[in-house]
Design a protein around this motif. Structure first.
Motif, PDB file in Angstrom:
ATOM      1  N   TYR A 275      29.442  55.944  23.850  1.00 51.88           N
ATOM      2  CA  TYR A 275      28.846  55.372  23.356  1.00 51.88           C
ATOM      3  C   TYR A 275      27.467  54.642  23.647  1.00 51.88           C
ATOM      4  CZ  TYR A 275      33.590  55.412  21.826  1.00 51.88           C
ATOM      5  OH  TYR A 275      34.697  55.465  20.971  1.00 51.88           O
ATOM      6  N   THR A 276      26.850  54.776  22.254  1.00 54.90           N
ATOM      7  CA  THR A 276      24.952  53.918  22.807  1.00 54.90           C
ATOM      8  C   THR A 276      25.566  52.499  22.620  1.00 54.90           C
ATOM      9  OG1 THR A 276      24.363  56.320  22.119  1.00 54.90           O
ATOM     10  CG2 THR A 276      23.317  54.447  21.710  1.00 54.90           C
ATOM     11  N   ILE A 277      25.103  51.740  23.233  1.00 58.44           N
ATOM     12  CA  ILE A 277      24.926  50.497  22.765  1.00 58.44           C
ATOM     13  C   ILE A 277      23.727  50.112  22.820  1.00 58.44           C
ATOM     14  CG2 ILE A 277      24.983  47.800  23.403  1.00 58.44           C
ATOM     15  CD1 ILE A 277      27.764  49.127  25.408  1.00 58.44           C
ATOM     16  N   PRO A 278      22.696  49.923  21.697  1.00 62.35           N
ATOM     17  CA  PRO A 278      21.472  50.247  21.096  1.00 62.35           C
ATOM     18  C   PRO A 278      21.192  48.531  21.864  1.00 62.35           C
ATOM     19  CG  PRO A 278      21.995  50.645  18.795  1.00 62.35           C
ATOM     20  CD  PRO A 278      23.376  49.876  20.058  1.00 62.35           C
ATOM     21  N   LYS A 279      19.648  48.318  21.992  1.00 60.05           N
ATOM     22  CA  LYS A 279      19.017  47.059  22.926  1.00 60.05           C
ATOM     23  C   LYS A 279      19.274  46.156  21.862  1.00 60.05           C
ATOM     24  CE  LYS A 279      14.595  45.555  24.467  1.00 60.05           C
ATOM     25  NZ  LYS A 279      13.336  45.980  24.319  1.00 60.05           N
ATOM     26  N   GLY A 280      19.824  44.380  22.053  1.00 59.69           N
ATOM     27  CA  GLY A 280      19.826  43.544  21.220  1.00 59.69           C
ATOM     28  C   GLY A 280      20.838  43.346  20.963  1.00 59.69           C
ATOM     29  N   SER A 281      21.810  44.500  21.449  1.00 61.62           N
ATOM     30  CA  SER A 281      23.173  44.534  20.373  1.00 61.62           C
ATOM     31  C   SER A 281      23.884  43.255  21.296  1.00 61.62           C
ATOM     32  CB  SER A 281      24.055  45.542  20.648  1.00 61.62           C
ATOM     33  OG  SER A 281      23.424  46.769  20.019  1.00 61.62           O
ATOM     34  N   VAL A 282      24.782  42.307  20.346  1.00 67.80           N
ATOM     35  CA  VAL A 282      25.617  41.119  21.402  1.00 67.80           C
ATOM     36  C   VAL A 282      27.227  42.270  21.673  1.00 67.80           C
ATOM     37  CG1 VAL A 282      26.823  39.288  20.628  1.00 67.80           C
ATOM     38  CG2 VAL A 282      24.973  39.890  19.737  1.00 67.80           C
ATOM     39  N   VAL A 283      27.113  41.543  23.055  1.00 68.64           N
ATOM     40  CA  VAL A 283      28.247  42.247  24.007  1.00 68.64           C
ATOM     41  C   VAL A 283      29.761  41.019  24.320  1.00 68.64           C
ATOM     42  CG1 VAL A 283      28.779  43.747  26.139  1.00 68.64           C
ATOM     43  CG2 VAL A 283      26.574  44.051  24.518  1.00 68.64           C
ATOM     44  N   ILE A 284      30.562  41.741  23.870  1.00 74.95           N
ATOM     45  CA  ILE A 284      31.345  40.474  23.984  1.00 74.95           C
ATOM     46  C   ILE A 284      32.308  41.131  25.173  1.00 74.95           C
ATOM     47  CG2 ILE A 284      33.467  39.333  23.321  1.00 74.95           C
ATOM     48  CD1 ILE A 284      31.119  38.244  22.291  1.00 74.95           C
ATOM     49  N   ALA A 285      32.679  40.809  26.463  1.00 79.58           N
ATOM     50  CA  ALA A 285      33.314  40.756  27.258  1.00 79.58           C
ATOM     51  C   ALA A 285      35.253  40.304  27.164  1.00 79.58           C
ATOM     52  CB  ALA A 285      33.454  40.512  28.774  1.00 79.58           C
ATOM     53  N   ASN A 286      36.581  40.826  27.014  1.00 73.72           N
ATOM     54  CA  ASN A 286      37.476  40.699  26.129  1.00 73.72           C
ATOM     55  C   ASN A 286      37.967  40.317  27.800  1.00 73.72           C
ATOM     56  OD1 ASN A 286      40.412  40.451  25.762  1.00 73.72           O
ATOM     57  ND2 ASN A 286      40.120  41.510  24.070  1.00 73.72           N
ATOM     58  N   LEU A 287      37.927  39.061  28.815  1.00 74.66           N
ATOM     59  CA  LEU A 287      38.510  38.290  30.138  1.00 74.66           C
ATOM     60  C   LEU A 287      39.663  38.517  29.622  1.00 74.66           C
ATOM     61  CD1 LEU A 287      36.628  36.172  30.749  1.00 74.66           C
ATOM     62  CD2 LEU A 287      36.308  38.453  31.170  1.00 74.66           C
ATOM     63  N   TRP A 288      40.635  38.290  28.355  1.00 76.61           N
ATOM     64  CA  TRP A 288      41.801  37.924  28.291  1.00 76.61           C
ATOM     65  C   TRP A 288      42.309  39.900  28.341  1.00 76.61           C
ATOM     66  CZ3 TRP A 288      45.935  34.362  27.019  1.00 76.61           C
ATOM     67  CH2 TRP A 288      47.153  35.163  26.708  1.00 76.61           C
ATOM     68  N   SER A 289      41.803  40.759  27.519  1.00 76.27           N
ATOM     69  CA  SER A 289      42.936  41.696  28.109  1.00 76.27           C
ATOM     70  C   SER A 289      42.719  42.934  29.299  1.00 76.27           C
ATOM     71  CB  SER A 289      42.182  43.200  27.122  1.00 76.27           C
ATOM     72  OG  SER A 289      40.512  43.237  27.511  1.00 76.27           O
ATOM     73  N   VAL A 290      41.120  42.650  30.281  1.00 77.37           N
ATOM     74  CA  VAL A 290      41.045  42.407  31.800  1.00 77.37           C
ATOM     75  C   VAL A 290      41.973  41.683  32.309  1.00 77.37           C
ATOM     76  CG1 VAL A 290      39.044  42.561  33.982  1.00 77.37           C
ATOM     77  CG2 VAL A 290      38.871  42.729  31.353  1.00 77.37           C
ATOM     78  N   HIS A 291      42.442  41.005  32.098  1.00 77.47           N
ATOM     79  CA  HIS A 291      43.811  39.712  33.333  1.00 77.47           C
ATOM     80  C   HIS A 291      45.135  39.943  32.722  1.00 77.47           C
ATOM     81  CE1 HIS A 291      41.106  36.104  33.908  1.00 77.47           C
ATOM     82  NE2 HIS A 291      40.828  37.217  34.677  1.00 77.47           N
ATOM     83  N   ARG A 292      44.995  41.220  31.313  1.00 73.19           N
ATOM     84  CA  ARG A 292      46.691  41.620  31.184  1.00 73.19           C
ATOM     85  C   ARG A 292      47.081  42.640  31.660  1.00 73.19           C
ATOM     86  NH1 ARG A 292      50.440  37.654  28.926  1.00 73.19           N
ATOM     87  NH2 ARG A 292      49.012  35.821  29.709  1.00 73.19           N
ATOM     88  N   ASP A 293      46.057  43.689  32.710  1.00 69.34           N
ATOM     89  CA  ASP A 293      45.639  45.074  32.079  1.00 69.34           C
ATOM     90  C   ASP A 293      47.085  45.252  33.276  1.00 69.34           C
ATOM     91  OD1 ASP A 293      44.927  47.671  32.496  1.00 69.34           O
ATOM     92  OD2 ASP A 293      43.077  47.774  32.965  1.00 69.34           O
ATOM     93  N   PRO A 294      47.295  46.068  32.507  1.00 71.99           N
ATOM     94  CA  PRO A 294      48.184  46.832  33.125  1.00 71.99           C
ATOM     95  C   PRO A 294      48.193  47.884  34.757  1.00 71.99           C
ATOM     96  CG  PRO A 294      49.173  47.923  31.490  1.00 71.99           C
ATOM     97  CD  PRO A 294      47.868  46.722  31.008  1.00 71.99           C
ATOM     98  N   THR A 295      47.003  48.360  34.685  1.00 75.59           N
ATOM     99  CA  THR A 295      46.617  49.132  35.202  1.00 75.59           C
ATOM    100  C   THR A 295      45.810  48.403  36.402  1.00 75.59           C
ATOM    101  OG1 THR A 295      44.544  49.459  34.650  1.00 75.59           O
ATOM    102  CG2 THR A 295      45.778  51.516  33.549  1.00 75.59           C
ATOM    103  N   MET A 296      45.218  47.778  36.128  1.00 71.04           N
ATOM    104  CA  MET A 296      45.121  46.719  37.015  1.00 71.04           C
ATOM    105  C   MET A 296      45.494  45.842  37.711  1.00 71.04           C
ATOM    106  SD  MET A 296      42.137  47.625  37.468  1.00 71.04           S
ATOM    107  CE  MET A 296      41.157  46.681  38.949  1.00 71.04           C
TER     108      MET A 296
END
Length: 385
Positions: A275-296
């Motif tokens: 995926y290409t993320i253009p300069k200036g794009s707003v990026v949201i980190a979904n911490l909820w999904s990271v904390h509930r990730d069954p692979t982690m």
């Protein structure tokens, strides 16, 4: 409507300058050091007194916890604390809690896209606008009072230090980024964001302990063995209390009070996994999904503090544990929040046993989503140990 403070300001030289100054000044007043501990212990005393006044009857703990957490921030930023029965302060805290919910969980969130909506004289638009006006008036009054009665040679708190820096910078650079407007945004970030996030985590902690009495009893046994009853827990006790620390961490993982963290922005055009993320794009980190990730995490939906302990009961670090965010915008108050959470949580568990009222329904543990994730209103019974 989001304003350019330390939390939401565009990343760049001004942000770096303001964040560096803010961190250095907060550290001067005890951020991340034992100097702050007496302020937290003092506030814990008031909290325990308020809870004791319930005399074992069911009560809603949100008011007292919000007051306590906010007062700790006020002691650093404004050089004072407020009585729990101060009507202006109580109203202000209610506005903050309500405003945080409306800002991202109602039509009022459209104000950030269409600012003219804030002038609509009805519904959530009017409510959010009024909340912003009242909080603004409260904070600007504090700045004006400090400007009036401060002694530049003896700064009392963050506001005094910043006002001194404004005067100092203006002598060298008339276009400095230091100004009373920026000071307002910074203390607004610290006061509003710091109150809501930490108080919600403490409230979640009380609720989880009532829901999991076996964990609550294990925490209490560790506190009793390490600290005893003659004094409140200290940060110096923390290395000897791994299960208590692990329990706090598991509560943070399960609740993730800032589920989508703080918005980031791509500083350069970047390719990531096709995926290409253009300069200036707003990026949201979904911490909820990271904390509930069954692979982690093994069985991520289960409440299990022991997942943060190894066989020797040492704290295990997991790279997927990030309750304070990630990157350069990691929470500026992380160290203070960790100190508050440990001292308030262990101090309350040392003095009280928490349980749900008899016959009450099972609480909704999904939470209420605003800019932060807060527990649904609940009542608790606190029995003196």
């Amino acid at each position: 409507h989001i304003q350019p403070g330390i939390v939401f300001a565009p990343y760049g030289p001004v942000w770096k300058q303001q964040r560096r100054f803010s961190l250095l000044t907060l550290r001067h007043f005890g951020l991340g050091k034992l100097d702050l501990e007496p302020h937290i212990i003092k506030e814990l005393h008031f909290v325990k007194s308020e809870i004791s006044n319930a005399s074992g009857a069911a009560f809603c703990p949100s008011h007292v916890i919000n007051n306590a957490v906010s007062n700790i921030i006020c002691s650093m930023c404004f050089g004072k604390r407020f009585n729990y029965d101060d009507e202006e302060f109580k109203t202000l805290l209610r506005l903050i809690v309500r405003g945080m919910k409306l800002a991202s969980n109602s039509p009022a969130m459209l104000i950030n896209v269409f600012p003219l909506l804030k002038y609509l004289p009805f519904g959530p638009f009017k409510e959010v606008t009024q909340a912003v006006r009242d909080v603004t008036a409260f904070l600007k009054n504090i700045i004006a009072q400090h400007r009036k009665d401060r002694d530049p040679e003896n700064p009392r708190d963050f506001v005094d230090f910043y006002l001194n820096e404004i005067d100092h910078e203006l002598q060298r650079n008339p276009n400095t980024s230091f100004s009373e407007d920026y000071l307002f945004y910074i203390i607004g970030d610290l006061f509003v964001a710091g109150t809501d996030t930490t108080s919600n985590t403490v409230l979640w902690s009380i609720l989880f302990m009532a829901m999991y009495p076996d964990v609550q009893e294990s925490v209490y046994k560790e506190i009793s063995a390490v600290v005893g009853r003659s004094r409140p827990p200290s940060l110096k006790d923390k290395p000897q209390m791994p299960f208590t620390v692990a329990t706090i961490m598991e509560i943070q993982r399960m609740t993730t009070v800032v589920p989508l963290a703080i918005p980031h922005m791509a500083s350069e055009t970047t390719d990531l996994k096709g995926y290409t993320i253009p300069k200036g794009s707003v990026v949201i980190a979904n911490l909820w999904s990271v904390h509930r990730d069954p692979t982690m995490w093994d069985h991520p939906e289960e409440f299990n503090p022991s997942r943060f302990l190894d066989a020797d009961r040492n704290i295990v670090k997991n790279e997927a544990f990030m309750p304070f965010g990630i990157g350069k915008r990691v929470c500026m108050g992380e160290q203070m929040a960790k100190m508050e959470l440990f001292l308030l949580f262990s101090g309350l568990l040392q003095s009280f046993s928490f349980k749900l009222p008899e016959g009450s329904s099972v609480p909704n543990m999904d939470g209420q989503f605003g800019l932060t994730l807060s527990p649904h209103p609940f009542k608790i019974i606190a029995l003196q140990r």
